[in-house]
Scaffold this motif. Structure first.
Motif, PDB file in Angstrom:
ATOM      1  N   GLY A 144       0.812  -1.209   0.000  1.00 34.59           N
ATOM      2  CA  GLY A 144       0.000   0.000   0.000  1.00 34.59           C
ATOM      3  C   GLY A 144       0.842   1.254   0.000  1.00 34.59           C
ATOM      4  N   GLY A 145       1.982   1.210   0.663  1.00 38.20           N
ATOM      5  CA  GLY A 145       2.894   2.341   0.624  1.00 38.20           C
ATOM      6  C   GLY A 145       3.404   2.599  -0.782  1.00 38.20           C
ATOM      7  N   TRP A 146       3.677   1.530  -1.519  1.00 43.82           N
ATOM      8  CA  TRP A 146       4.091   1.691  -2.918  1.00 43.82           C
ATOM      9  C   TRP A 146       2.957   2.295  -3.740  1.00 43.82           C
ATOM     10  CZ3 TRP A 146       5.907  -4.084  -3.460  1.00 43.82           C
ATOM     11  CH2 TRP A 146       6.992  -4.310  -2.598  1.00 43.82           C
ATOM     12  N   LEU A 185      -5.687  -4.459  -1.445  1.00 43.40           N
ATOM     13  CA  LEU A 185      -4.945  -3.563  -2.342  1.00 43.40           C
ATOM     14  C   LEU A 185      -5.886  -2.638  -3.093  1.00 43.40           C
ATOM     15  CD1 LEU A 185      -2.324  -6.055  -3.825  1.00 43.40           C
ATOM     16  CD2 LEU A 185      -2.122  -4.591  -1.796  1.00 43.40           C
ATOM     17  N   ALA A 186      -7.029  -3.162  -3.519  1.00 47.93           N
ATOM     18  CA  ALA A 186      -7.994  -2.328  -4.226  1.00 47.93           C
ATOM     19  C   ALA A 186      -8.515  -1.219  -3.321  1.00 47.93           C
ATOM     20  CB  ALA A 186      -9.144  -3.180  -4.754  1.00 47.93           C
ATOM     21  N   GLU A 187      -8.796  -1.577  -2.082  1.00 52.69           N
ATOM     22  CA  GLU A 187      -9.259  -0.559  -1.136  1.00 52.69           C
ATOM     23  C   GLU A 187      -8.209   0.539  -0.962  1.00 52.69           C
ATOM     24  OE1 GLU A 187     -10.816  -0.207   3.518  1.00 52.69           O
ATOM     25  OE2 GLU A 187     -10.160  -2.145   2.690  1.00 52.69           O
ATOM     26  N   ARG A 188      -6.943   0.136  -0.857  1.00 53.09           N
ATOM     27  CA  ARG A 188      -5.858   1.111  -0.691  1.00 53.09           C
ATOM     28  C   ARG A 188      -5.731   1.992  -1.927  1.00 53.09           C
ATOM     29  NH1 ARG A 188      -1.680   1.165   3.178  1.00 53.09           N
ATOM     30  NH2 ARG A 188      -0.418   3.029   2.847  1.00 53.09           N
ATOM     31  N   ALA A 189      -5.799   1.389  -3.109  1.00 47.99           N
ATOM     32  CA  ALA A 189      -5.691   2.162  -4.351  1.00 47.99           C
ATOM     33  C   ALA A 189      -6.843   3.150  -4.474  1.00 47.99           C
ATOM     34  CB  ALA A 189      -5.676   1.221  -5.547  1.00 47.99           C
ATOM     35  N   HIS A 190      -8.055   2.707  -4.211  1.00 49.72           N
ATOM     36  CA  HIS A 190      -9.215   3.584  -4.329  1.00 49.72           C
ATOM     37  C   HIS A 190      -9.152   4.730  -3.317  1.00 49.72           C
ATOM     38  CE1 HIS A 190     -11.522  -0.035  -6.194  1.00 49.72           C
ATOM     39  NE2 HIS A 190     -10.754   0.582  -7.073  1.00 49.72           N
ATOM     40  N   ARG A 191      -8.638   4.433  -2.129  1.00 47.53           N
ATOM     41  CA  ARG A 191      -8.477   5.475  -1.118  1.00 47.53           C
ATOM     42  C   ARG A 191      -7.501   6.543  -1.597  1.00 47.53           C
ATOM     43  NH1 ARG A 191      -5.873   3.232   3.947  1.00 47.53           N
ATOM     44  NH2 ARG A 191      -7.453   1.639   3.564  1.00 47.53           N
ATOM     45  N   ALA A 192      -6.506   6.127  -2.381  1.00 47.75           N
ATOM     46  CA  ALA A 192      -5.512   7.060  -2.919  1.00 47.75           C
ATOM     47  C   ALA A 192      -5.985   7.739  -4.203  1.00 47.75           C
ATOM     48  CB  ALA A 192      -4.198   6.324  -3.192  1.00 47.75           C
ATOM     49  N   ILE A 196      -7.386   0.326 -10.142  1.00 53.58           N
ATOM     50  CA  ILE A 196      -6.452  -0.793  -9.997  1.00 53.58           C
ATOM     51  C   ILE A 196      -6.815  -1.885 -10.989  1.00 53.58           C
ATOM     52  CG2 ILE A 196      -7.809  -1.778  -8.097  1.00 53.58           C
ATOM     53  CD1 ILE A 196      -5.093  -2.811  -6.950  1.00 53.58           C
ATOM     54  N   GLY A 197      -5.795  -2.438 -11.626  1.00 56.86           N
ATOM     55  CA  GLY A 197      -6.006  -3.432 -12.669  1.00 56.86           C
ATOM     56  C   GLY A 197      -5.612  -4.831 -12.244  1.00 56.86           C
ATOM     57  N   GLN A 198      -6.402  -5.800 -12.657  1.00 52.70           N
ATOM     58  CA  GLN A 198      -6.051  -7.211 -12.515  1.00 52.70           C
ATOM     59  C   GLN A 198      -4.993  -7.545 -13.545  1.00 52.70           C
ATOM     60  OE1 GLN A 198      -9.247 -10.098 -12.547  1.00 52.70           O
ATOM     61  NE2 GLN A 198      -7.955 -11.652 -13.521  1.00 52.70           N
ATOM     62  N   LYS A 199      -3.905  -8.191 -13.126  1.00 51.26           N
ATOM     63  CA  LYS A 199      -2.856  -8.606 -14.050  1.00 51.26           C
ATOM     64  C   LYS A 199      -2.951 -10.115 -14.279  1.00 51.26           C
ATOM     65  CE  LYS A 199       0.990  -8.024 -16.442  1.00 51.26           C
ATOM     66  NZ  LYS A 199       2.155  -7.397 -15.786  1.00 51.26           N
ATOM     67  N   ASN A 200      -3.278 -10.496 -15.512  1.00 53.79           N
ATOM     68  CA  ASN A 200      -3.368 -11.912 -15.879  1.00 53.79           C
ATOM     69  C   ASN A 200      -4.371 -12.657 -14.989  1.00 53.79           C
ATOM     70  OD1 ASN A 200      -1.451 -11.457 -17.916  1.00 53.79           O
ATOM     71  ND2 ASN A 200       0.250 -11.886 -16.531  1.00 53.79           N
ATOM     72  N   ALA A 201      -4.190 -13.958 -14.826  1.00 56.92           N
ATOM     73  CA  ALA A 201      -5.051 -14.805 -13.977  1.00 56.92           C
ATOM     74  C   ALA A 201      -6.502 -14.778 -14.441  1.00 56.92           C
ATOM     75  CB  ALA A 201      -4.945 -14.389 -12.509  1.00 56.92           C
ATOM     76  N   ALA A 202      -6.741 -15.227 -15.688  1.00 53.61           N
ATOM     77  CA  ALA A 202      -8.097 -15.223 -16.235  1.00 53.61           C
ATOM     78  C   ALA A 202      -9.070 -15.982 -15.349  1.00 53.61           C
ATOM     79  CB  ALA A 202      -8.088 -15.830 -17.640  1.00 53.61           C
ATOM     80  N   GLU A 203      -8.579 -16.988 -14.647  1.00 50.36           N
ATOM     81  CA  GLU A 203      -9.451 -17.783 -13.783  1.00 50.36           C
ATOM     82  C   GLU A 203      -9.998 -16.974 -12.612  1.00 50.36           C
ATOM     83  OE1 GLU A 203      -5.386 -17.914 -12.044  1.00 50.36           O
ATOM     84  OE2 GLU A 203      -6.197 -18.167 -14.073  1.00 50.36           O
ATOM     85  N   MET A 204      -9.431 -15.774 -12.373  1.00 52.75           N
ATOM     86  CA  MET A 204      -9.877 -14.938 -11.261  1.00 52.75           C
ATOM     87  C   MET A 204     -10.893 -13.877 -11.676  1.00 52.75           C
ATOM     88  SD  MET A 204      -8.268 -15.872  -8.421  1.00 52.75           S
ATOM     89  CE  MET A 204      -8.004 -14.477  -7.317  1.00 52.75           C
ATOM     90  N   THR A 205     -11.219 -13.802 -12.962  1.00 56.04           N
ATOM     91  CA  THR A 205     -12.166 -12.774 -13.403  1.00 56.04           C
ATOM     92  C   THR A 205     -13.545 -12.978 -12.790  1.00 56.04           C
ATOM     93  OG1 THR A 205     -12.664 -14.059 -15.406  1.00 56.04           O
ATOM     94  CG2 THR A 205     -10.975 -12.331 -15.583  1.00 56.04           C
ATOM     95  N   GLY A 206     -13.868 -14.190 -12.433  1.00 58.79           N
ATOM     96  CA  GLY A 206     -15.181 -14.473 -11.871  1.00 58.79           C
ATOM     97  C   GLY A 206     -15.379 -13.991 -10.447  1.00 58.79           C
ATOM     98  N   VAL A 207     -14.297 -13.562  -9.794  1.00 57.51           N
ATOM     99  CA  VAL A 207     -14.424 -13.067  -8.414  1.00 57.51           C
ATOM    100  C   VAL A 207     -14.120 -11.577  -8.349  1.00 57.51           C
ATOM    101  CG1 VAL A 207     -14.004 -15.281  -7.308  1.00 57.51           C
ATOM    102  CG2 VAL A 207     -12.060 -13.816  -7.889  1.00 57.51           C
TER     103      VAL A 207
END
Length: 281
Positions: A144-146, A185-192, A196-207
């Motif tokens: 989150g610091g990054w 991480l999404a919560e941290r990015a949105h707060r800033a 935030i983008g999903q990188k690869n992992a097509a099997e995770m698009t359903g969640v």
């Protein structure tokens, strides 16, 4: 997954016209749009906008490019007037940072039953240990610091790499833990104020509802016939990188009128250096 900037690991077509959407906050980048669906005000990359993938080193964006992805440590600062995405290795330790992790947070490196660090052998990157809520919280503080640093430098979004590291964990991590960490991480990015983008992992698009991601960055989705999964989940807000010209041709033929597609060399070397390849549909 993306090559390491500092080590330069081994790893120009017809772009659809960009149309501006200047609604929203003053100074918002041209060619981006906000998202009401995800419940925050961060700006999103425009679907099908020409983009460039510059993880091997920053250079002046090619003519017409509206979106650029660069490493969080890249110089110079983001280009004004385009949509800038900040690369963060969120689930694994960069090879040149392993000593830092071992010195400062050794217990946050995933270890097997013998106490040895679990390594992504393809990239020589130790996996981070997201197996418990406490470790996820602590790691979210570091990553989150990054993310906050990306916001401070003027990036519009982050892409969180190695979401699929659980597949390389020898069964020590699972999909639910990966999604739970993504949510932090999404919560941290949105707060800033960042998307935030999903990188690869097509099997995770359903969640997506669990992860909170806003768009996708997909390497070789045409090659592996996965582009439809990302397009469906993210309403065509998908940035596609192909490394083989044959796959790029397929991506342009089947997806070039909907998704952002670029052909890059696997080393993603900067423009002007030997081996540089860069083309758009």
């Amino acid at each position: 997954m993306a090559p390491l900037l500092a080590l330069a690991l081994a790893l120009s077509g017809c772009a659809a016209a960009d149309t501006a959407d200047d609604s929203g906050a003053s100074g918002a980048p041209k060619g981006a749009e906000s998202s009401a669906a995800t419940g925050h005000t961060a700006r999103l990359p425009r679907a099908n906008a020409p983009f460039d993938y510059q993880l091997g080193g920053a250079y002046d964006p090619p003519a017409g490019v509206r979106t650029v992805i660069r490493d969080r440590t890249a110089a110079p600062d983001p280009d004004p007037g385009i949509y800038n995405i900040c690369y963060v290795n969120a689930y694994q330790a960069q090879p040149d940072a392993v000593a830092w992790w071992r010195k400062n947070h050794p217990d946050l490196l995933l270890r097997d039953a013998d106490g040895a660090a679990v390594i992504d052998e393809d990239w020589e990157e130790p996996l981070l240990d997201i197996s418990s809520e406490d470790r996820r919280d602590r790691l979210a503080g570091i990553v989150g610091g990054w993310i906050d640093g990306c916001a401070d430098r003027g990036f519009d979004a982050v892409e969180a790499d190695n979401l699929d590291s659980y597949l390389r964990s020898d069964g020590l991590l699972d999909r639910e833990e990966a999604a739970a960490f993504a949510g932090r991480l999404a919560e941290r990015a949105h707060r800033a104020g960042l998307a935030i983008g999903q990188k690869n992992a097509a099997e995770m698009t359903g969640v997506r509802d669990e992860t909170g991601f806003d768009f996708a960055v997909a390497e070789e989705c045409a090659r592996y016939e996965e582009c439809d999964a990302y397009a469906d989940a993210y309403d065509d807000k998908v940035l596609v990188i192909e490394y083989r010209r044959a796959d790029f041709t397929v991506a342009c033929r089947e997806w070039g009128d909907r998704l952002s597609v670029v052909l890059r060399d696997r080393d993603v070397v900067p423009a002007g250096e030997p081996g540089h390849v860069n083309a758009r549909c």
